[in-house]
Design a protein around this motif. Structure first.
Motif, PDB file in Angstrom:
ATOM      1  N   LEU A  37       0.865  -1.170   0.000  1.00 11.90           N
ATOM      2  CA  LEU A  37       0.000   0.000   0.000  1.00 11.90           C
ATOM      3  C   LEU A  37       0.903   1.221   0.000  1.00 11.90           C
ATOM      4  O   LEU A  37       1.792   1.350   0.846  1.00 11.90           O
ATOM      5  N   VAL A  38       0.712   2.111  -0.966  1.00 12.42           N
ATOM      6  CA  VAL A  38       1.489   3.356  -1.034  1.00 12.42           C
ATOM      7  C   VAL A  38       0.589   4.494  -0.579  1.00 12.42           C
ATOM      8  O   VAL A  38      -0.498   4.696  -1.143  1.00 12.42           O
ATOM      9  N   ILE A  39       1.028   5.202   0.459  1.00 14.91           N
ATOM     10  CA  ILE A  39       0.209   6.293   1.020  1.00 14.91           C
ATOM     11  C   ILE A  39       0.800   7.616   0.588  1.00 14.91           C
ATOM     12  O   ILE A  39       2.012   7.847   0.728  1.00 14.91           O
ATOM     13  N   PHE A  40      -0.039   8.489   0.031  1.00 21.05           N
ATOM     14  CA  PHE A  40       0.417   9.816  -0.396  1.00 21.05           C
ATOM     15  C   PHE A  40       0.194  10.820   0.725  1.00 21.05           C
ATOM     16  O   PHE A  40      -0.708  10.657   1.557  1.00 21.05           O
ATOM     17  N   ASP A  41       1.005  11.871   0.712  1.00 19.65           N
ATOM     18  CA  ASP A  41       0.764  12.981   1.638  1.00 19.65           C
ATOM     19  C   ASP A  41      -0.519  13.691   1.216  1.00 19.65           C
ATOM     20  O   ASP A  41      -0.838  13.751   0.017  1.00 19.65           O
ATOM     21  N   ASP A  42      -1.203  14.243   2.184  1.00 19.94           N
ATOM     22  CA  ASP A  42      -2.430  14.976   1.862  1.00 19.94           C
ATOM     23  C   ASP A  42      -2.076  16.160   0.974  1.00 19.94           C
ATOM     24  O   ASP A  42      -1.198  16.968   1.343  1.00 19.94           O
ATOM     25  N   PRO A  43      -2.691  16.265  -0.202  1.00 16.59           N
ATOM     26  CA  PRO A  43      -2.339  17.389  -1.104  1.00 16.59           C
ATOM     27  C   PRO A  43      -2.711  18.722  -0.464  1.00 16.59           C
ATOM     28  O   PRO A  43      -3.808  18.875   0.092  1.00 16.59           O
ATOM     29  N   LYS A  44      -1.744  19.671  -0.533  1.00 15.92           N
ATOM     30  CA  LYS A  44      -1.995  20.991   0.052  1.00 15.92           C
ATOM     31  C   LYS A  44      -2.861  21.808  -0.900  1.00 15.92           C
ATOM     32  O   LYS A  44      -2.630  21.826  -2.104  1.00 15.92           O
ATOM     33  N   THR A  45      -3.818  22.480  -0.342  1.00 13.10           N
ATOM     34  CA  THR A  45      -4.723  23.300  -1.153  1.00 13.10           C
ATOM     35  C   THR A  45      -3.979  24.543  -1.635  1.00 13.10           C
ATOM     36  O   THR A  45      -3.346  25.249  -0.830  1.00 13.10           O
ATOM     37  N   ASP A  46      -4.027  24.804  -2.929  1.00 12.69           N
ATOM     38  CA  ASP A  46      -3.366  25.989  -3.494  1.00 12.69           C
ATOM     39  C   ASP A  46      -4.209  27.211  -3.155  1.00 12.69           C
ATOM     40  O   ASP A  46      -5.398  27.278  -3.488  1.00 12.69           O
ATOM     41  N   ALA A  47      -3.577  28.206  -2.527  1.00 13.18           N
ATOM     42  CA  ALA A  47      -4.312  29.389  -2.047  1.00 13.18           C
ATOM     43  C   ALA A  47      -4.769  30.287  -3.190  1.00 13.18           C
ATOM     44  O   ALA A  47      -5.606  31.180  -2.983  1.00 13.18           O
ATOM     45  N   ILE A  48      -4.221  30.088  -4.408  1.00 13.20           N
ATOM     46  CA  ILE A  48      -4.555  30.996  -5.524  1.00 13.20           C
ATOM     47  C   ILE A  48      -6.022  30.881  -5.935  1.00 13.20           C
ATOM     48  O   ILE A  48      -6.644  31.872  -6.324  1.00 13.20           O
ATOM     49  N   TYR A  49      -6.584  29.672  -5.811  1.00  8.10           N
ATOM     50  CA  TYR A  49      -7.969  29.489  -6.269  1.00  8.10           C
ATOM     51  C   TYR A  49      -8.986  30.231  -5.398  1.00  8.10           C
ATOM     52  O   TYR A  49      -9.824  30.977  -5.939  1.00  8.10           O
ATOM     53  N   PRO A  50      -8.943  30.078  -4.049  1.00  9.33           N
ATOM     54  CA  PRO A  50      -9.881  30.863  -3.224  1.00  9.33           C
ATOM     55  C   PRO A  50      -9.691  32.365  -3.424  1.00  9.33           C
ATOM     56  O   PRO A  50     -10.664  33.126  -3.452  1.00  9.33           O
ATOM     57  N   ALA A  51      -8.401  32.826  -3.576  1.00 10.85           N
ATOM     58  CA  ALA A  51      -8.131  34.259  -3.753  1.00 10.85           C
ATOM     59  C   ALA A  51      -8.731  34.762  -5.068  1.00 10.85           C
ATOM     60  O   ALA A  51      -9.309  35.855  -5.127  1.00 10.85           O
ATOM     61  N   THR A  52      -8.611  33.965  -6.121  1.00  9.49           N
ATOM     62  CA  THR A  52      -9.173  34.340  -7.429  1.00  9.49           C
ATOM     63  C   THR A  52     -10.699  34.445  -7.353  1.00  9.49           C
ATOM     64  O   THR A  52     -11.299  35.395  -7.875  1.00  9.49           O
ATOM     65  N   LEU A  53     -11.318  33.482  -6.693  1.00  6.98           N
ATOM     66  CA  LEU A  53     -12.785  33.499  -6.540  1.00  6.98           C
ATOM     67  C   LEU A  53     -13.238  34.730  -5.775  1.00  6.98           C
ATOM     68  O   LEU A  53     -14.252  35.363  -6.114  1.00  6.98           O
ATOM     69  N   GLU A  54     -12.473  35.101  -4.737  1.00 11.28           N
ATOM     70  CA  GLU A  54     -12.824  36.284  -3.933  1.00 11.28           C
ATOM     71  C   GLU A  54     -12.706  37.551  -4.772  1.00 11.28           C
ATOM     72  O   GLU A  54     -13.557  38.451  -4.695  1.00 11.28           O
ATOM     73  N   THR A  55     -11.639  37.623  -5.608  1.00 12.43           N
ATOM     74  CA  THR A  55     -11.435  38.799  -6.475  1.00 12.43           C
ATOM     75  C   THR A  55     -12.593  38.944  -7.469  1.00 12.43           C
ATOM     76  O   THR A  55     -13.138  40.039  -7.660  1.00 12.43           O
ATOM     77  N   ILE A  56     -12.959  37.818  -8.097  1.00  8.77           N
ATOM     78  CA  ILE A  56     -14.071  37.845  -9.066  1.00  8.77           C
ATOM     79  C   ILE A  56     -15.367  38.285  -8.384  1.00  8.77           C
ATOM     80  O   ILE A  56     -16.151  39.068  -8.937  1.00  8.77           O
ATOM     81  N   SER A  57     -15.587  37.797  -7.145  1.00 11.75           N
ATOM     82  CA  SER A  57     -16.790  38.167  -6.390  1.00 11.75           C
ATOM     83  C   SER A  57     -16.811  39.672  -6.129  1.00 11.75           C
ATOM     84  O   SER A  57     -17.848  40.337  -6.292  1.00 11.75           O
ATOM     85  N   ASN A  58     -15.651  40.228  -5.728  1.00 10.63           N
ATOM     86  CA  ASN A  58     -15.577  41.677  -5.446  1.00 10.63           C
ATOM     87  C   ASN A  58     -15.803  42.507  -6.709  1.00 10.63           C
ATOM     88  O   ASN A  58     -16.470  43.548  -6.674  1.00 10.63           O
ATOM     89  N   ILE A  59     -15.216  42.038  -7.852  1.00 14.54           N
ATOM     90  CA  ILE A  59     -15.419  42.760  -9.130  1.00 14.54           C
ATOM     91  C   ILE A  59     -16.910  42.764  -9.482  1.00 14.54           C
ATOM     92  O   ILE A  59     -17.462  43.770  -9.940  1.00 14.54           O
TER      93      ILE A  59
END
Length: 422
Positions: free
Chosen positions: A384-406
């Protein structure tokens, strides 16, 4: 059965009681019933003779003779009030039910009596025999036929407003829908049974049955605390009546304790004054499951399931909840074992958890698909090969917030331009 009849007197009944063996007593009682006299005293003696005869035939496990007796008594039923007829018929059907292995015979007997009651226009008795028939069909897993019978019966009884029978039928309908895994209809039928029960006096046995069904439905919705309180109420009702159903109520109480991770309370409930009366395989099975749960041991859990198969796996209610509990325990144990590793042999995990390799491999693949952890199975290497939990890229939430503000700015500009244009 002798062709010469005996006088319908108390002396004849006493003669039957004093007979050396049951066969002789049965013969005497048949000869009393053959007496053509229809005087009030003779009818009273014959009623007693029927009760004694049905008891003797039940003790001798002569179910076919009980069925023949019911057919033979039909001319007699025209001489006595309908209420007494109903009492005798239901009594004989109950006697047949106490003979082991007679389910098919009971169904055939009930169908015969339904036809006879329709011909004789005995509605009160027919409705009760049909309710009994529906219960027998449900036990035989003839769900479609039972549901068709109950649907028509419910409408008819509601029209007559026979509350006591309505409680029985609604409760039976709830059990039937639960067996068909239709929970909304099972709950609706149980609510109807409770509503009808609130308007009349309900015998303790029937109230216990309503509470037991309520507990089963709440347990199915994972509301184990409420289910426990209903099972406790049912247990008290059945325990006071010394009804065998008390042990099932107690068993389900213990199940609820295990499911809410209070397995330590199980031993205390079993060793209480009420619990000690019902010590046996059912309670031993729940105690074994509670011990396995307390120790978080899957091996002990599987041993309990194997040793007490009749009490656990063959009881559909217990089996359904324990299957869920077993899966949860297995997942928790596997997650705890694989946590320190990035790559580990499946055989090593199976050895640690004390379960077969194929069983562990199947469960790990299921957990990966369910995204319980990130990993893959290398079946060639058996690892069984266990992967590290993938880190969430912060760029996506920031982009969504920018689009919401625009979007908000554009909306604001639109409102201002609309005012200027006006």
């Amino acid at each position: 059965m002798s062709s010469s009849y005996l006088p319908a007197t108390t002396e004849s009944l006493a003669q039957a009681l004093e007979a050396k063996d049951p066969s002789e007593a049965i013969s005497i009682l048949y000869r009393v019933l053959d007496n053509p006299s229809s005087s009030p005293e003779a009818l009273r003696i014959k009623e007693q003779a029927i009760t004694n005869l049905s008891d003797l035939l039940r003790q001798e496990n002569r179910a076919e003779d009980l069925r023949s007796l019911l057919t033979q008594l039909r001319p007699f039923f025209s001489l006595i009030p309908k209420a007494k007829t109903a009492k005798i018929v239901r009594g004989i059907i109950d006697s047949v039910a106490k003979v082991p292995g007679t389910s098919d015979l009971q169904i055939a007997l009930c169908k015969e009596m339904v036809q006879w009651t329709r011909a004789e226009k005995r509605t009160f008795l027919r409705q009760r025999v049909e309710a009994r028939l529906a219960a027998l069909l449900m036990e035989s897993k003839e769900y479609a036929e039972a549901l068709t019978l109950l649907t028509g019966l419910v409408k008819e009884v509601r029209r007559l407003d026979d509350k006591l029978l309505l409680v029985d039928i609604d409760l039976l309908e709830s059990k039937l829908h639960f067996s068909l895994r239709n929970l909304p209809k099972a709950k609706a039928a149980l609510t109807a049974a409770r509503t009808a029960a609130n308007a009349i006096y309900v015998p303790p046995a029937q109230q216990g049955a309503i509470d037991l069904q309520s507990g089963i439905l709440h347990a199915e919705e994972k509301d184990y605390k409420t289910a426990y309180s209903y099972f406790f109420e049912a247990f008290e009702s059945f325990n006071a009546l010394e009804d065998p159903k008390a042990v099932f109520s107690l068993k389900y109480m213990l199940l609820c304790k295990i499911m809410v991770s209070q397995a330590d309370d199980v031993a205390g409930i079993i060793s209480s004054k009420a619990g000690l009366q019902y010590v046996g395989p059912d309670l031993d099975a729940m105690k074994a499951v509670a011990d396995a749960h307390s120790k978080r041991s899957l091996r002990l859990f599987e041993t309990a399931l194997r040793d007490y198969k009749a009490q656990l796996e063959e009881d559909p209610i217990v089996h359904r909840h324990l299957s869920s509990l077993y899966d949860t325990l297995l997942e928790q144990n596997l997650c705890r074992l694989i946590e320190p590793f990035s790559r580990v042999e499946i055989g090593h995990i199976a050895e640690l958890i004390e379960l077969p390799v194929d069983h562990v491999e199947r469960k790990l693949s299921q957990m990966i698909l369910d995204k319980k952890f990130a990993g893959t199975l290398d079946q060639g290497a058996g690892c069984l090969v266990i992967f590290d939990d993938p880190k969430t890229d912060a760029i996506y939430p920031a982009t969504l917030e920018t689009i919401s503000n625009i979007g908000k700015v554009v909306d604001s500009l639109y409102v201002r331009s609309a005012k200027i244009m006006a």
